[in-house]
Design a protein around this motif. Structure first.
Motif, PDB file in Angstrom:
ATOM      1  N   LEU A   6       0.941   9.371   6.510  1.00  0.00           N
ATOM      2  CA  LEU A   6       1.946   8.605   6.408  1.00  0.00           C
ATOM      3  C   LEU A   6       1.504   7.209   6.744  1.00  0.00           C
ATOM      4  N   ILE A   7       0.484   7.247   7.685  1.00  0.00           N
ATOM      5  CA  ILE A   7      -0.063   5.572   8.175  1.00  0.00           C
ATOM      6  C   ILE A   7      -1.003   5.306   7.225  1.00  0.00           C
ATOM      7  N   ASN A   8      -1.833   6.125   6.416  1.00  0.00           N
ATOM      8  CA  ASN A   8      -2.495   5.874   5.368  1.00  0.00           C
ATOM      9  C   ASN A   8      -1.852   5.308   4.045  1.00  0.00           C
ATOM     10  N   LYS A   9      -0.738   6.043   4.044  1.00  0.00           N
ATOM     11  CA  LYS A   9       0.094   5.507   2.626  1.00  0.00           C
ATOM     12  C   LYS A   9       0.685   4.144   3.130  1.00  0.00           C
ATOM     13  N   ILE A  10       0.961   3.872   4.242  1.00  0.00           N
ATOM     14  CA  ILE A  10       1.647   2.587   4.498  1.00  0.00           C
ATOM     15  C   ILE A  10       0.480   1.620   4.654  1.00  0.00           C
ATOM     16  N   LEU A  11      -0.461   1.608   4.974  1.00  0.00           N
ATOM     17  CA  LEU A  11      -1.788   0.730   4.930  1.00  0.00           C
ATOM     18  C   LEU A  11      -2.069   0.512   3.378  1.00  0.00           C
ATOM     19  N   ARG A  12      -2.002   1.563   2.515  1.00  0.00           N
ATOM     20  CA  ARG A  12      -2.405   1.330   1.202  1.00  0.00           C
ATOM     21  C   ARG A  12      -1.290   0.425   0.437  1.00  0.00           C
ATOM     22  N   ASP A  13       0.060   0.701   0.884  1.00  0.00           N
ATOM     23  CA  ASP A  13       1.135  -0.119   0.478  1.00  0.00           C
ATOM     24  C   ASP A  13       1.114  -1.658   0.908  1.00  0.00           C
ATOM     25  N   ILE A  14       0.617  -1.906   2.084  1.00  0.00           N
ATOM     26  CA  ILE A  14       0.585  -3.279   2.766  1.00  0.00           C
ATOM     27  C   ILE A  14      -0.631  -3.894   1.769  1.00  0.00           C
ATOM     28  N   LEU A  15      -1.735  -3.292   1.599  1.00  0.00           N
ATOM     29  CA  LEU A  15      -2.809  -3.807   0.773  1.00  0.00           C
ATOM     30  C   LEU A  15      -2.295  -4.243  -0.773  1.00  0.00           C
ATOM     31  N   LYS A  16      -1.557  -3.185  -1.165  1.00  0.00           N
ATOM     32  CA  LYS A  16      -1.124  -3.197  -2.616  1.00  0.00           C
ATOM     33  C   LYS A  16      -0.091  -4.500  -2.845  1.00  0.00           C
ATOM     34  N   ASN A  17       0.546  -4.760  -1.659  1.00  0.00           N
ATOM     35  CA  ASN A  17       1.907  -5.630  -2.008  1.00  0.00           C
ATOM     36  C   ASN A  17       1.731  -7.083  -1.167  1.00  0.00           C
TER      37      ASN A  17
END
Length: 267
Positions: A6-17
Motif C-alpha cells: 500500500l505505501i509503495n502504491k501511495i508513493l507511486r501515485d504521489i510521483l505520478k500526480n
C-alpha cells in the motif's frame, strides 16, 4: 492490502500526480521528503503515521485498511534547507483510491518570483556534477570566444572583451555584470545562460556590448531579439530595447521581426 504494498502504491501515485517541477526535485533525490497527513490503519484500528521516507522503509508488514488518499499540497518553502513537504489526507473507503485535491497548490519561497523556465534551468544547474559543470563551461567558453570575435570584427570597441559564466551568482536573481578593467571589458553572465542556444548568446553579448557601441544594435538586432525572447521567458517581462529593434525592423521592412515583437507584446 498489505501495508508495504500500500505505501509503495501511495508513493507511486504521489510521483505520478505531483506537479512537474516537484517531480523533478523528487527524482533528483537531493531533498529530504517530509509527509504530512499520511496515515495507514490496520484492521484493528491502529494508526501508523508516516512522517518521512524512512518511515516508509521501516513500516512493519500488516493488513491495512483501504482508504481514499488525497494529495493536497506541496510545500517548497524550505528547499534551500533541503526539505520538501508533501501534504495528504485520507478517509475511509471501500477500496483504495488516490486523487488530487481541487485546491492543490505548490507553495514556493525560493523561486516564488521565478518563471517555469527559470526554475527549470536552476534545476539543470544544480543537477550538474563538478565534472559535468567543468565540461559545460569549457564548451561554453569556446562558443562565446567565437561569438565575441565575430561581433568585435565590426565593432568600434577597442578593448579586449572577455565573457565568463559567474558560478557564484545568486541563482534566483538573473543579472549580467559588465566590468571594465584597464584595457579589458569583462562580461559576467548569470548561470542560467549556460543553457542558452548560440543565437541567444550572440544577442546577449551584442546587447551588453551595445552600451559601449550603439551601432551593434542595428548590426545584430535579430540576434538581440532572440535574447529578448529568452529574457521574457526567464523574467516574464520585455527589455526596453524591443522598441529600438522595432524601429530598425520598420526601417528595413523586416516583417518577420515585427510579427515576433507584436506576439511578445500580446502574450
Amino acid at each position: 492490502m498489505e501495508s508495504k504494498q500500500l505505501i509503495n502504491k501511495i508513493l507511486r501515485d504521489i510521483l505520478k500526480n505531483i506537479d512537474e517541477y516537484s517531480r523533478d526535485l523528487l527524482m533528483a533525490e537531493s531533498l529530504d521528503v517530509e509527509l504530512k497527513g499520511l496515515n495507514l490503519w490496520d484492521l484493528d484500528g491502529k494508526r501508523y503515521s508516516i512522517k518521512d521516507l524512512m518511515d516508509c522503509d521501516e513500516l512493519p508488514s500488516f493488513e491495512a485498511m483501504d482508504r481514499k488518499y488525497v494529495l493536497r499540497k506541496v510545500n517548497l518553502k524550505h528547499v534551500d534547507d533541503g526539505v520538501m513537504i508533501i501534504h495528504l489526507s485520507s478517509r475511509k473507503a471501500d477500496e483504495y483510491s488516490f486523487s488530487v485535491d481541487n485546491t492543490f497548490e505548490v507553495i514556493l519561497k525560493t523561486f516564488s518570483a521565478a518563471s517555469y523556465e527559470h526554475r527549470e534551468r536552476i534545476l539543470l544547474w544544480n543537477e550538474l556534477s563538478d565534472e559535468e559543470l567543468d565540461i559545460k563551461i569549457s564548451e561554453f567558453d569556446v562558443k562565446v570566444e567565437s561569438i565575441v570575435q565575430k561581433i568585435s570584427e565590426n565593432s568600434k570597441i577597442s578593448s579586449e572583451v572577455l565573457v565568463y559564466i559567474d558560478v557564484f551568482m545568486d541563482l534566483e536573481k538573473i543579472e549580467n555584470v559588465m566590468e571594465k578593467e584597464e584595457e579589458k571589458l569583462v562580461l559576467w553572465l548569470h548561470p542560467v545562460f549556460l543553457f542558452s542556444k548560440e543565437s541567444t548568446l550572440k544577442g546577449l553579448i551584442a546587447y551588453e556590448l551595445s552600451k559601449y557601441d550603439k551601432s551593434l544594435i542595428e548590426g545584430h538586432y535579430q540576434d538581440i531579439l532572440e535574447y529578448c525572447k529568452e529574457y521574457r521567458e526567464l523574467q516574464g517581462k520585455n527589455l526596453k530595447i524591443i522598441e529600438k529593434i522595432r524601429e530598425i525592423a520598420v526601417k528595413r521592412n523586416d516583417y518577420d521581426v515585427l510579427k515576433e515583437i507584436d506576439q511578445m507584446n500580446t502574450i
